[in-house]
Motif scaffolding. Structure first.
Motif, mmCIF file in Angstrom:
data_model
loop_
_atom_site.group_PDB
_atom_site.id
_atom_site.type_symbol
_atom_site.label_atom_id
_atom_site.label_comp_id
_atom_site.label_asym_id
_atom_site.label_seq_id
_atom_site.Cartn_x
_atom_site.Cartn_y
_atom_site.Cartn_z
ATOM 1 N N GLY A 1 0.814 -1.216 0.000
ATOM 2 C CA GLY A 1 0.000 0.000 0.000
ATOM 3 C C GLY A 1 0.845 1.262 0.000
ATOM 4 O O GLY A 1 2.059 1.240 0.247
ATOM 5 N N THR A 2 0.167 2.367 -0.273
ATOM 6 C CA THR A 2 0.868 3.664 -0.286
ATOM 7 C C THR A 2 0.811 4.357 1.079
ATOM 8 O O THR A 2 1.558 5.306 1.319
ATOM 9 C CB THR A 2 0.251 4.588 -1.346
ATOM 10 N N ALA B 1 4.204 -9.071 3.789
ATOM 11 C CA ALA B 1 3.982 -10.214 2.903
ATOM 12 C C ALA B 1 3.425 -9.723 1.572
ATOM 13 O O ALA B 1 2.209 -9.747 1.354
ATOM 14 C CB ALA B 1 3.044 -11.223 3.551
ATOM 15 N N PRO B 2 4.274 -9.274 0.670
ATOM 16 C CA PRO B 2 3.789 -8.798 -0.637
ATOM 17 C C PRO B 2 3.363 -9.966 -1.521
ATOM 18 O O PRO B 2 3.744 -11.119 -1.296
ATOM 19 C CB PRO B 2 5.014 -8.081 -1.206
ATOM 20 N N ASN B 3 2.557 -9.667 -2.534
ATOM 21 C CA ASN B 3 2.167 -10.645 -3.548
ATOM 22 C C ASN B 3 3.130 -10.553 -4.729
ATOM 23 O O ASN B 3 3.542 -9.454 -5.126
ATOM 24 C CB ASN B 3 0.738 -10.381 -4.019
ATOM 25 N N ILE B 4 3.470 -11.742 -5.337
ATOM 26 C CA ILE B 4 4.442 -11.768 -6.443
ATOM 27 C C ILE B 4 3.857 -12.574 -7.591
ATOM 28 O O ILE B 4 3.351 -13.689 -7.411
ATOM 29 C CB ILE B 4 5.779 -12.398 -6.009
ATOM 30 N N THR B 5 3.938 -12.026 -8.771
ATOM 31 C CA THR B 5 3.562 -12.726 -9.998
ATOM 32 C C THR B 5 4.841 -13.128 -10.724
ATOM 33 O O THR B 5 5.774 -12.327 -10.852
ATOM 34 C CB THR B 5 2.709 -11.825 -10.897
ATOM 35 N N ASN B 6 4.876 -14.375 -11.234
ATOM 36 C CA ASN B 6 6.053 -14.961 -11.895
ATOM 37 C C ASN B 6 7.139 -15.260 -10.869
ATOM 38 O O ASN B 6 7.908 -14.388 -10.471
ATOM 39 C CB ASN B 6 6.612 -14.044 -12.987
#
Length: 491
Positions: free
Chosen positions: A34-35, A49-54
C-alpha cells in the motif's frame, strides 16, 4: 514416413523448449504494497507479505533504509526497535527482469511522563500540577489522574484540592494510540483551619418590596431584637461579614425579583464527585427556588470575575420566559403625620411597553420601634434610615443609591399554595454550567451568588374572583439567605 514423424517430433520438442525458455524470462511483478504509511509503536512486530507474480528463478532481497537485512525470503518481519521513519524495500529479479516496492513505516516514540517532586499544598487550597509529557505527535491523548480507586481528573493538567490533610499517592496514566505510560508522586496536604460558612459578604444588592428590611443581619422576623444595622454600604458589608463569621445563620433579606448577594469562603470548597458540596439555608418554596451561581478564583485575584461565574443547574433551569429582564427601583419620598410614616418608591421594567408601579409602606411610630428605642428600617427603601426621630428626618446612608437597576432572567410562576419557609438547599458543583448550558469541570469554588429569579403571581380566589395578582412586591415572597456551608471540609 519415418522422416515425417521425426520432423513432427522435433517441432514439438522445439516448441516446448521455446515455451519453457519464454516462461523462465517473464519479469516478476510485486503487488499488495500500500501507499499509506504503517504506524507502529515501539516493540511492535509486523510481517510484510507482498504478492508476487512470476516466481520461477527469482532472487529476493530486503533492505531497510538502503541497508540489506534479509535475502532469499518472500516475507519479512519488521521489528520496531527504535523510533523514526523507515523505508523497507523488497526487491525481486530473475532473467526476465526485476521489480521493487517499498513499505513506508513510522515508529512512534515512546510516551514518557514525569511529575514534579515535593508536591505540597494546604487543605482547602488548589495547586496546579503540570506534568512533563513527551511522546508521539497524535491527537488522541487521554489522561487519567487518580488516588487509589478514585478518578479525580481527566485532563493533562490537574487542579488538585483536598478537603482533608494527609499524604496521598497521586497517579497519572497517559495513553495515545496503543501506548500508555504511568507516573506516580506523593502529594502532602497540610492541615489548616477554616470557617465552613461563606461568611464574607462581597456584595449586597437587594430588591425592595413591601416591608422589605434592608438592614437586617439575622432572623428577618426578629427585627426588634437588635438585628438591624442601618450603616453606610461598605460598613454594612463589614458588619455582615463579622456577624456571619460568628453566627452561621445570620441571614440577609434579598427581597423581590432581582435581589442578590455575593459571598466568599475563606478557602476553596472542594468539588467532591457525585455528591453535594454546599448546604445553603434560605427561605423559599418548592416552586420558588433561588438561583445559585458559583465561581472559582482561577486567576487568584481574590474576587469573582465576570467570566468566572457559572450557574448551578436546578429544576427551573431553562424555563425562563424573559432571559434579559430588568427592573429599575427609585426612591420617591417619605412623609409623616402625628402617628405614621409613609415611605414611597417606584419601579419600572425594561419591556417594550413598560410596566410600572409604586409601593407605599405605612408604618405607625409606636409599632416600629425596636426594644432599644431605635426606629426600624423595616419598609424603608434600601439604604434609607430615620437618622433623627424627634424631627422625623430621614437620609440615604453613604454608598447606597436612590435609584438602581436589577438585571437577570425572569421565571414567571403561579405560586398559589406554595408557601415559602426556611429550608436547606443542597448544591452540587458538578451541576455548574456555562452561559451556553454546557457542563464545566471545576476543582472547587470560592464564591457563591444567590439571586431571586422567580417572579411570583398568585391566584386570588377570595378577593379577586380567581384573578392572577402580581405578588413580586409582597413581603411574604421575599428571599432570605442564611448559612452557606462547605459540606466537604474535614476540620
Amino acid at each position: 514416413m519415418k522422416r515425417t514423424f521425426f520432423l513432427k517430433l522435433l517441432a514439438v520438442v522445439v516448441f516446448f523448449a521455446y515455451a519453457c525458455k519464454k516462461e523462465q524470462y517473464n519479469a516478476p511483478n510485486i503487488s499488495g504494497v500500500g501507499t499509506d504509511t504503517i504506524v507502529l509503536s515501539l516493540g511492535d512486530k509486523i510481517v510484510l507479505a507482498p504478492n508476487i507474480t512470476n516466481l520461477k528463478g527469482n532472487d529476493y532481497t530486503w533492505l531497510v533504509n538502503g541497508k540489506e537485512t534479509a535475502s532469499g525470503q518472500v516475507n519479512y518481519t519488521f521489528e520496531a526497535a527504535t523510533a523514526g521513519n523507515f523505508n523497507v524495500t523488497f526487491k525481486v529479479n530473475n532473467k526476465g527482469g526485476a521489480d521493487e516496492q517499498t513499505f513506508k513505516i513510522f515508529v512512534e516514540k515512546a510516551i514518557t511522563v514525569s511529575i514534579a517532586d515535593a508536591l505540597a499544598v494546604s487543605m482547602g487550597q488548589v495547586i496546579e500540577i503540570k506534568p512533563a509529557i513527551d511522546g508521539p505527535n497524535r491527537t488522541d491523548y487521554e489522561y487519567e489522574w487518580s488516588i487509589g480507586d478514585s478518578v479525580i481528573g481527566k485532563k493533562r493538567d490537574l487542579s488538585f484540592i483536598s478537603p482533608a490533610s494527609g499524604t496521598f499517592a497521586l497517579k497519572l496514566r497517559t495513553t495515545a494510540g496503543k501506548q500508555s505510560a504511568t507516573a506516580t508522586r506523593n502529594i502532602t496536604v497540610k492541615a489548616a483551619q477554616y470557617v465552613k460558612n461563606a461568611y464574607m459578604v462581597l456584595e449586597y444588592a437587594p430588591a425592595p418590596a413591601k416591608n422589605h428590611n434592608w438592614s437586617i443581619i439575622g432572623d428577618a422576623e426578629s427585627w426588634e431584637f437588635g438585628d438591624e444595622h442601618p450603616l453606610p454600604y461598605s460598613e454594612f458589608l463589614t458588619q455582615a461579614t463579622a456577624l456571619r463569621k460568628d453566627d452561621t445563620y445570620s441571614s440577609l433579606v434579598l427581597g423581590s425579583w432581582g435581589g442578590s448577594a455575593t459571598f466568599k469562603f475563606d478557602h476553596t470548597v472542594s468539588n467532591a464527585p457525585g455528591k453535594p458540596d454546599i448546604e445553603l439555608t434560605a427561605t423559599y418554596s418548592r416552586a420558588d427556588l433561588p438561583a445559585v451561581y458559583v465561581a472559582y478564583d482561577r486567576n487568584k485575584n481574590g474576587k469573582p470575575d465576570e467570566e468566572e461565574w457559572y450557574e448551578i443547574k436546578n429544576e427551573d433551569y431553562g424555563i425562563e420566559d424573559l432571559p434579559d429582564y430588568e427592573m429599575t427601583f427609585t426612591y420617591n419620598k417619605t412623609t409623616t403625620d402625628d402617628r405614621r410614616v409613609y415611605s414611597y418608591f417606584n419601579w419600572k421594567d425594561n419591556q417594550v411597553t413598560p410596566i410600572a408601579g409604586e409601593v407605599v409602606t405605612n408604618k405607625t411610630f409606636s409599632s416600629s420601634m425596636t426594644f432599644d428605642g431605635v426606629f426600624s428600617t423595616r419598609g424603608f427603601f434600601p439604604g434609607l434610615n430615620m437618622i433623627d426621630l424627634p424631627s422625623k428626618k430621614v437620609a440615604m446612608m453613604e454608598g447606597w443609591k436612590a435609584s438602581f437597576t436589577r438585571k437577570g432572567k425572569r421565571i414567571t410562576k403561579n405560586l398559589t399554595g406554595a408557601a415559602p419557609f426556611s429550608q436547606k438547599l443542597n448544591v452540587d458543583i458538578d451541576l455548574a454550567v456555562n452561559k451556553k448550558g454546557e457542563p464545566v469541570q471545576l476543582p472547587g469554588i470560592d464564591f457563591v451568588k444567590v439571586v431571586k429569579t422567580v417572579y411570583p403571581f398568585q391566584q386570588d380566589f377570595i378577593n379577586a374572583g380567581g384573578v392572577m395578582t402580581d405578588f413580586n412586591m409582597d413581603e411574604k415572597r421575599m428571599l432570605h439567605v442564611g448559612g452557606i456551608l462547605d459540606k466537604t471540609l474535614k476540620n
